[in-house]
Design a protein around this motif. Structure first.
Motif, PDB file in Angstrom:
ATOM      1  N   MET A  54     -23.508 -10.055   8.128  1.00  0.00           N
ATOM      2  CA  MET A  54     -24.625 -10.499   8.848  1.00  0.00           C
ATOM      3  C   MET A  54     -26.004  -9.630   8.844  1.00  0.00           C
ATOM      4  SD  MET A  54     -24.220 -12.590  12.359  1.00  0.00           S
ATOM      5  CE  MET A  54     -25.777 -13.159  13.267  1.00  0.00           C
ATOM      6  N   VAL A  55     -26.944 -10.067   8.851  1.00  0.00           N
ATOM      7  CA  VAL A  55     -28.357  -9.410   8.889  1.00  0.00           C
ATOM      8  C   VAL A  55     -29.122 -10.083   9.689  1.00  0.00           C
ATOM      9  CG1 VAL A  55     -30.220  -8.449   7.630  1.00  0.00           C
ATOM     10  CG2 VAL A  55     -27.913  -8.223   6.530  1.00  0.00           C
ATOM     11  N   SER A  56     -29.687  -9.433  10.845  1.00  0.00           N
ATOM     12  CA  SER A  56     -30.692 -10.067  11.742  1.00  0.00           C
ATOM     13  C   SER A  56     -31.909  -9.516  11.784  1.00  0.00           C
ATOM     14  CB  SER A  56     -30.014 -10.076  13.125  1.00  0.00           C
ATOM     15  OG  SER A  56     -28.673 -10.661  13.128  1.00  0.00           O
ATOM     16  N   GLY A  57     -32.934 -10.037  12.278  1.00  0.00           N
ATOM     17  CA  GLY A  57     -34.099  -9.600  12.350  1.00  0.00           C
ATOM     18  C   GLY A  57     -35.193 -10.477  13.160  1.00  0.00           C
ATOM     19  N   ARG A  58     -36.461 -10.241  12.988  1.00  0.00           N
ATOM     20  CA  ARG A  58     -37.459 -11.003  13.717  1.00  0.00           C
ATOM     21  C   ARG A  58     -38.715 -10.967  12.986  1.00  0.00           C
ATOM     22  NH1 ARG A  58     -38.862 -12.880  18.910  1.00  0.00           N
ATOM     23  NH2 ARG A  58     -37.188 -12.121  19.802  1.00  0.00           N
ATOM     24  N   THR A  59     -39.097 -12.147  12.392  1.00  0.00           N
ATOM     25  CA  THR A  59     -40.605 -12.324  11.818  1.00  0.00           C
ATOM     26  C   THR A  59     -41.376 -13.552  12.489  1.00  0.00           C
ATOM     27  OG1 THR A  59     -39.615 -11.700   9.675  1.00  0.00           O
ATOM     28  CG2 THR A  59     -41.589 -12.741   9.277  1.00  0.00           C
ATOM     29  N   GLY A  60     -41.870 -13.215  13.541  1.00  0.00           N
ATOM     30  CA  GLY A  60     -42.560 -14.397  14.378  1.00  0.00           C
ATOM     31  C   GLY A  60     -41.408 -14.857  15.402  1.00  0.00           C
ATOM     32  N   ALA A  61     -40.249 -15.138  14.804  1.00  0.00           N
ATOM     33  CA  ALA A  61     -39.172 -15.638  15.556  1.00  0.00           C
ATOM     34  C   ALA A  61     -37.868 -15.010  15.176  1.00  0.00           C
ATOM     35  CB  ALA A  61     -38.959 -17.322  15.081  1.00  0.00           C
ATOM     36  N   ARG A  62     -37.163 -14.890  15.801  1.00  0.00           N
ATOM     37  CA  ARG A  62     -35.474 -14.396  15.348  1.00  0.00           C
ATOM     38  C   ARG A  62     -34.860 -15.108  14.448  1.00  0.00           C
ATOM     39  NH1 ARG A  62     -32.197 -11.654  19.648  1.00  0.00           N
ATOM     40  NH2 ARG A  62     -30.827 -13.491  19.387  1.00  0.00           N
ATOM     41  N   TRP A  63     -34.440 -14.476  13.491  1.00  0.00           N
ATOM     42  CA  TRP A  63     -33.471 -14.872  12.424  1.00  0.00           C
ATOM     43  C   TRP A  63     -32.299 -14.118  12.104  1.00  0.00           C
ATOM     44  CZ3 TRP A  63     -32.668 -11.870   8.560  1.00  0.00           C
ATOM     45  CH2 TRP A  63     -33.629 -10.536   8.071  1.00  0.00           C
ATOM     46  N   HIS A  64     -31.392 -14.822  11.403  1.00  0.00           N
ATOM     47  CA  HIS A  64     -29.942 -14.334  11.245  1.00  0.00           C
ATOM     48  C   HIS A  64     -29.611 -14.787   9.947  1.00  0.00           C
ATOM     49  CE1 HIS A  64     -29.754 -13.426  15.616  1.00  0.00           C
ATOM     50  NE2 HIS A  64     -30.025 -14.513  15.661  1.00  0.00           N
ATOM     51  N   MET A  65     -29.151 -13.957   8.888  1.00  0.00           N
ATOM     52  CA  MET A  65     -28.537 -14.280   7.449  1.00  0.00           C
ATOM     53  C   MET A  65     -27.062 -14.001   7.756  1.00  0.00           C
ATOM     54  SD  MET A  65     -30.987 -13.061   4.693  1.00  0.00           S
ATOM     55  CE  MET A  65     -32.735 -13.835   4.525  1.00  0.00           C
ATOM     56  N   VAL A  66     -25.994 -15.114   7.316  1.00  0.00           N
ATOM     57  CA  VAL A  66     -24.933 -14.857   7.650  1.00  0.00           C
ATOM     58  C   VAL A  66     -24.074 -15.268   6.345  1.00  0.00           C
ATOM     59  CG1 VAL A  66     -22.789 -16.095   8.978  1.00  0.00           C
ATOM     60  CG2 VAL A  66     -24.988 -16.080  10.017  1.00  0.00           C
ATOM     61  N   MET A  67     -23.347 -14.274   6.011  1.00  0.00           N
ATOM     62  CA  MET A  67     -22.578 -13.909   4.870  1.00  0.00           C
ATOM     63  C   MET A  67     -20.825 -14.037   5.338  1.00  0.00           C
ATOM     64  SD  MET A  67     -25.678 -12.897   4.615  1.00  0.00           S
ATOM     65  CE  MET A  67     -25.329 -11.223   5.120  1.00  0.00           C
ATOM     66  N   ASP A  68     -20.473 -13.903   6.185  1.00  0.00           N
ATOM     67  CA  ASP A  68     -19.167 -13.890   6.639  1.00  0.00           C
ATOM     68  C   ASP A  68     -18.280 -15.102   6.921  1.00  0.00           C
ATOM     69  OD1 ASP A  68     -16.830 -12.438   8.157  1.00  0.00           O
ATOM     70  OD2 ASP A  68     -17.436 -13.780   9.865  1.00  0.00           O
ATOM     71  N   PRO A  69     -17.394 -15.540   6.004  1.00  0.00           N
ATOM     72  CA  PRO A  69     -16.578 -16.597   5.837  1.00  0.00           C
ATOM     73  C   PRO A  69     -16.215 -17.415   7.390  1.00  0.00           C
ATOM     74  CG  PRO A  69     -15.904 -15.319   4.170  1.00  0.00           C
ATOM     75  CD  PRO A  69     -16.835 -14.563   5.088  1.00  0.00           C
ATOM     76  N   GLY A  70     -15.736 -16.402   8.195  1.00  0.00           N
ATOM     77  CA  GLY A  70     -15.532 -16.777   9.470  1.00  0.00           C
ATOM     78  C   GLY A  70     -16.436 -17.546  10.168  1.00  0.00           C
ATOM     79  N   ALA A  71     -17.726 -16.821  10.509  1.00  0.00           N
ATOM     80  CA  ALA A  71     -18.893 -17.228  10.991  1.00  0.00           C
ATOM     81  C   ALA A  71     -19.409 -18.460  10.152  1.00  0.00           C
ATOM     82  CB  ALA A  71     -19.940 -16.199  11.113  1.00  0.00           C
ATOM     83  N   LEU A  72     -19.330 -18.527   9.181  1.00  0.00           N
ATOM     84  CA  LEU A  72     -19.734 -19.727   8.246  1.00  0.00           C
ATOM     85  C   LEU A  72     -19.164 -20.995   8.789  1.00  0.00           C
ATOM     86  CD1 LEU A  72     -20.725 -18.297   4.724  1.00  0.00           C
ATOM     87  CD2 LEU A  72     -22.296 -19.035   6.296  1.00  0.00           C
TER      88      LEU A  72
END
Length: 461
Positions: A54-72
């Motif tokens: 998982m990769v998270s950040g903020r560009t105006g709003a909070r965002w998260h990119m999810v690549m973990d099968p359990g989280a998906l």
């Protein structure tokens, strides 16, 4: 914060591997992110996304990119109502397909899904296979006339799959102008479906997006033609062999008894037309490129096709004998998933991969990165159809070309059947070879398209 593409992209141009997207390595701001998204959404994916869950950040709003099968699995199956389609997704799609199956949420989605499900039952998918066989025969004939030449196979697969979807949707209707709808869809995807700077800034839906206003004429044309065809069917009645329009007209939600009205029919049919031909066309085009990239795999697939077909077009009855070609299709979907980037907006507080998710956070599922993740796949950028051989195990949520959970693509079996029938028919008769200097460029706007096409040299077997 999203990071910008490498200046050189040398790693991504490694000719030992099929064409791939250069992932981002440098920080950039809101405007740069928006401009990058308009050019190629996949260039927003950080290179870290193929090495971390998982990769998270903020560009105006909070965002998260999810690549973990359990989280998906949690997003797509366990708490699906807490992760509705994002505002950007709705802004792009609603003008064309309304509040149809692909966009709708909650109870409105559930009744439509139940009403449409019988149309995509396996018996009905198989009953529509002769249309796919006819399109495969016509496609092989057109490409045979190009033998000895270089041709854009993506343009051809678009033609073939649009023949299929228009025939199974509005079979024989005089009121359905195929050419006009085809052009309107292309305008919609190339113009209307681009991410706007206003989307990235998080401005509300009532703020006009100029690019979509300018392209609204194509969407109106598409809806007008579909409305005319539906009105004509009300007069003429169902076909002797029901097509998709007939099946949806006859469908109803067994729990509420609700059936689709004319506008709902139109929006759902346009959903199936846009998605049904675009995604399968891309899968076939990328499969042909990958087989040209790997001649040994192409020879193996062609031998399988010849043993099953011996010069005739494939049918649904041939599918059990076309297992390797099915593997080629699945590996193509892994490397070049048409829906390569999905986006949700969190409605409730949650935790994914040990990180807090707040209401209003954007949760992205970069399927392109998931399918090339170094923790999930061996040599993930390589083309290897045997990843999908019988008995090979993998996490269900590591391979998501059609999504998963209750909202898995309703037309998945239709698309796979069509792709195998057409690809097997082509490989039985034709050979496809790379052309030096004409390497395709994967570019995602709404779907993962080859920028400027896929040009291969065609010869008869």
């Amino acid at each position: 914060m999203p990071i910008a593409p490498s200046d050189t992209g040398s790693e991504d141009q490694d000719l030992r591997y099929p064409a791939r997207v250069p992932l981002n390595r440098k920080p950039m701001g809101v405007i740069a992110s928006a401009l990058t998204a308009r050019r190629n959404v996949l260039e927003l994916i950080p290179e870290l996304a193929v090495r971390q869950p998982m990769v998270s950040g903020r560009t105006g709003a909070r965002w998260h990119m999810v690549m973990d099968p359990g989280a998906l699995a949690r997003i797509l199956k366990d708490r699906v109502d807490d992760y509705p389609k994002s505002l950007v997704t709705r802004l792009i799609l609603e003008p064309a397909i309304g509040d149809s199956l692909f966009v709708a949420e909650g109870a409105h989605w559930r009744w439509q899904r139940r009403a449409a499900a019988p149309a995509f039952a396996q018996r009905n998918v198989e009953a529509l296979a002769p249309v796919m066989t006819a399109a495969a025969e016509a496609s092989a004939a057109r490409l045979s006339r190009q033998a000895g030449k270089v041709a854009d196979v993506h343009a051809e697969t678009v033609t073939a799959t649009f023949e299929v979807i228009s025939d199974v949707t509005f079979s024989g209707d005089r009121g359905f102008d195929r050419d006009e709808v085809h052009k309107a869809i292309d305008r919609y995807i190339s113009q209307t479906a681009r991410v706007s700077v206003l989307d990235v800034l998080g401005l509300p839906a009532w703020v006009p997006r100029p690019g979509r206003l300018f392209a609204a004429g194509g969407v109106r044309d598409m809806k007008r033609i579909a409305d005319q065809a539906i009105a004509e069917r009300e007069i003429t009645g169902p076909r002797p062999i029901p097509d998709l329009l007939d099946l949806l007209r006859a469908g109803h939600d067994p729990e509420t008894g609700r059936a689709m009205n004319a506008a709902e029919l139109r929006d759902n049919l346009l959903t199936f037309i846009v998605a049904g031909h675009e995604t399968t066309a891309l899968t076939l085009a990328w499969a042909l490129y990958l087989l040209a990239f790997d001649p040994a795999a192409q020879d193996r697939a062609a031998a399988e096709a010849r043993a099953a077909l011996s010069g005739r077009a494939a049918t649904a009855a041939d599918l059990p004998r076309l297992g390797y070609i099915r593997q080629v299709i699945e590996e193509s979907l892994r490397l070049y998933p048409p829906a390569a980037f999905l986006s949700r907006t969190a409605k409730a507080r949650d935790e994914l991969c040990g990180r807090e998710i707040r209401p209003g956070d954007t949760v992205m599922m970069p399927i392109y990165a998931l399918h090339r993740h170094q923790m999930l796949w061996d040599d993930p950028d390589a083309f290897d159809p045997d990843r999908f051989a019988p008995g090979v195990e993998r996490d269900r949520f590591a391979f998501l070309p059609f999504g998963a959970g209750p909202r898995i693509c309703i037309g998945a079996s239709f698309a796979l059947q069509e792709a195998v029938i057409i690809l097997a028919t082509l490989l039985d008769r034709l050979r496809f070879d790379l052309v030096p200097g004409l390497r395709p460029v994967p570019r995602m706007i709404l779907t993962l398209r080859p920028q400027n096409g896929i040009f291969l040299r065609i010869s008869e077997r």
